[in-house]
Motif scaffolding. Structure first.
Motif, PDB file in Angstrom:
ATOM      1  N   UNK A  79       0.830  -1.202   0.000  1.00  0.00           N
ATOM      2  CA  UNK A  79       0.000   0.000   0.000  1.00  0.00           C
ATOM      3  C   UNK A  79       0.868   1.256   0.000  1.00  0.00           C
ATOM      4  N   UNK A  80       1.963   1.230   0.734  1.00  0.00           N
ATOM      5  CA  UNK A  80       2.863   2.386   0.795  1.00  0.00           C
ATOM      6  C   UNK A  80       3.495   2.653  -0.571  1.00  0.00           C
ATOM      7  N   UNK A  81       3.979   1.601  -1.219  1.00  0.00           N
ATOM      8  CA  UNK A  81       4.583   1.761  -2.541  1.00  0.00           C
ATOM      9  C   UNK A  81       3.550   2.245  -3.546  1.00  0.00           C
ATOM     10  N   UNK A  82       2.356   1.683  -3.497  1.00  0.00           N
ATOM     11  CA  UNK A  82       1.296   2.087  -4.423  1.00  0.00           C
ATOM     12  C   UNK A  82       0.933   3.559  -4.213  1.00  0.00           C
ATOM     13  N   UNK A  83       0.791   3.967  -2.956  1.00  0.00           N
ATOM     14  CA  UNK A  83       0.457   5.355  -2.654  1.00  0.00           C
ATOM     15  C   UNK A  83       1.567   6.288  -3.099  1.00  0.00           C
ATOM     16  N   UNK A  84       2.816   5.885  -2.863  1.00  0.00           N
ATOM     17  CA  UNK A  84       3.961   6.707  -3.267  1.00  0.00           C
ATOM     18  C   UNK A  84       3.983   6.931  -4.776  1.00  0.00           C
ATOM     19  N   UNK A  85       3.814   5.861  -5.543  1.00  0.00           N
ATOM     20  CA  UNK A  85       3.883   5.969  -7.003  1.00  0.00           C
ATOM     21  C   UNK A  85       2.687   6.746  -7.552  1.00  0.00           C
ATOM     22  N   UNK A  86       1.485   6.390  -7.124  1.00  0.00           N
ATOM     23  CA  UNK A  86       0.295   7.037  -7.675  1.00  0.00           C
ATOM     24  C   UNK A  86       0.202   8.506  -7.277  1.00  0.00           C
ATOM     25  N   UNK A  87       0.568   8.833  -6.044  1.00  0.00           N
ATOM     26  CA  UNK A  87       0.483  10.231  -5.618  1.00  0.00           C
ATOM     27  C   UNK A  87       1.487  11.093  -6.375  1.00  0.00           C
ATOM     28  N   UNK A  88       2.682  10.567  -6.646  1.00  0.00           N
ATOM     29  CA  UNK A  88       3.660  11.357  -7.396  1.00  0.00           C
ATOM     30  C   UNK A  88       3.290  11.459  -8.878  1.00  0.00           C
ATOM     31  N   UNK A  89       2.713  10.394  -9.444  1.00  0.00           N
ATOM     32  CA  UNK A  89       2.232  10.495 -10.823  1.00  0.00           C
ATOM     33  C   UNK A  89       1.092  11.503 -10.928  1.00  0.00           C
TER      34      UNK A  89
END
Length: 293
Positions: A79-89
């Motif tokens: 969830x942390x990795x997904x949030x990191x990638x999607x929020x920066x995109x």
């Protein structure tokens, strides 16, 4: 938490080896035009100062521990990795959209760094899970728990102008999408996580005393509906506010134009091609600071 240790280790490495955080910060120009896609991940793991990483890691310890007990260590990693990638995109996409609308080169540079975009995603999810109806804001006043991350977003942006409002907003939006169930396409099933949890590849992780096995817990339908309802209420309020501000601005401009009357433009010396516009690279290089995420 291993995420905290990773951020602290990278901050120490940046200090020892003289890494400039602008070289790893999220920036629409470098992601879109220079194809430096690593910034989508690196921006969230590096921090600008000792105080910056200190505040973020304290928040990560509190919020992460609560979510880890509910989701398990493996699901929280994902969830942390997904949030990191999607929020920066999402950060890059919104910045590019604002650049296309306004033409302001600032939006092309617009660098930001730090883990707090993910932390705001954590805070949104935790607020939906919380059984308490209200929560104190800095011990000064209480707000509905489900609105707490949004209130915190606005207050921190007012009290600390150097932080990245857009970066935090993107984290909240991704957290809302997860809590509302709109990221089902990016989240493996609970059974899949539990199979991964028991795989031999993760035997070293399960041996750690702090590792939490994936429990049989999911956000229920009421929590997801609450997340959706809160988002749509805030969206409607924000849209109404924007429309009202635009109408007032248009009315003020119209009144000023009528009172002043038409003006005759005077000739200005030039080369016939208008003023020189600095390149996006120059705009980026002249940035004195960056948003703290």
């Amino acid at each position: 938490m291993s995420i905290m240790l990773l951020c602290i280790a990278l901050h120490g490495a940046a200090y020892l080896f003289g890494i400039n955080v602008l070289d790893v910060a999220i920036s629409p120009y470098f992601v879109v035009y220079r194809y430096q896609l690593y910034r989508v991940i690196s921006a969230g793991l590096f921090h600008a100062s000792l105080m910056h990483i200190g505040f973020n890691m304290m928040s990560c310890y509190v919020l992460g521990a609560s979510l880890e007990r509910f989701f398990g260590t493996l699901r929280l990693w994902y969830l942390s990795l997904l949030t990191l990638v999607l929020s920066n995109l999402l950060y890059v996409a919104i910045s590019m959209l604002l650049y296309e609308i306004t033409g302001a080169l600032h939006w092309l540079a617009n660098p930001a760094v730090g883990y707090s975009g993910v932390l705001f995603g954590y805070a949104l999810i935790e607020s939906i899970m919380s059984p308490f109806p209200t929560r104190s804001v800095f011990g000064c006043f209480n707000v509905p728990t489900k609105l707490y991350p949004w209130v915190l977003l606005v207050l921190l942006s007012v009290l600390m102008p150097n932080i990245s409002f857009l970066g935090h907003l993107c984290g909240i939006l991704v957290g809302t999408c997860f809590a509302a169930g709109w990221l089902w396409w990016a989240m493996p099933s609970l059974d899949t996580f539990q199979r991964w949890d028991q795989s031999r590849l993760l035997s070293w992780a399960r041996a750690q005393p702090s590792y939490v096995a994936c429990p049989n817990s999911e956000l229920d339908g009421d929590a997801r509906a609450s997340a959706r309802n809160t988002f749509f209420v805030l969206y409607s309020a924000a849209r109404g506010l924007v429309v009202a501000v635009c109408q007032c601005a248009v009315g003020a401009v119209g009144s000023a134009a009528r009172s002043v009357g038409p003006t005759i433009p005077q000739e200005q010396p030039g080369d016939g091609y208008g003023p020189a516009v600095p390149s996006a690279q120059e705009e980026y290089d002249e940035e004195a600071g960056y948003g703290l995420g």
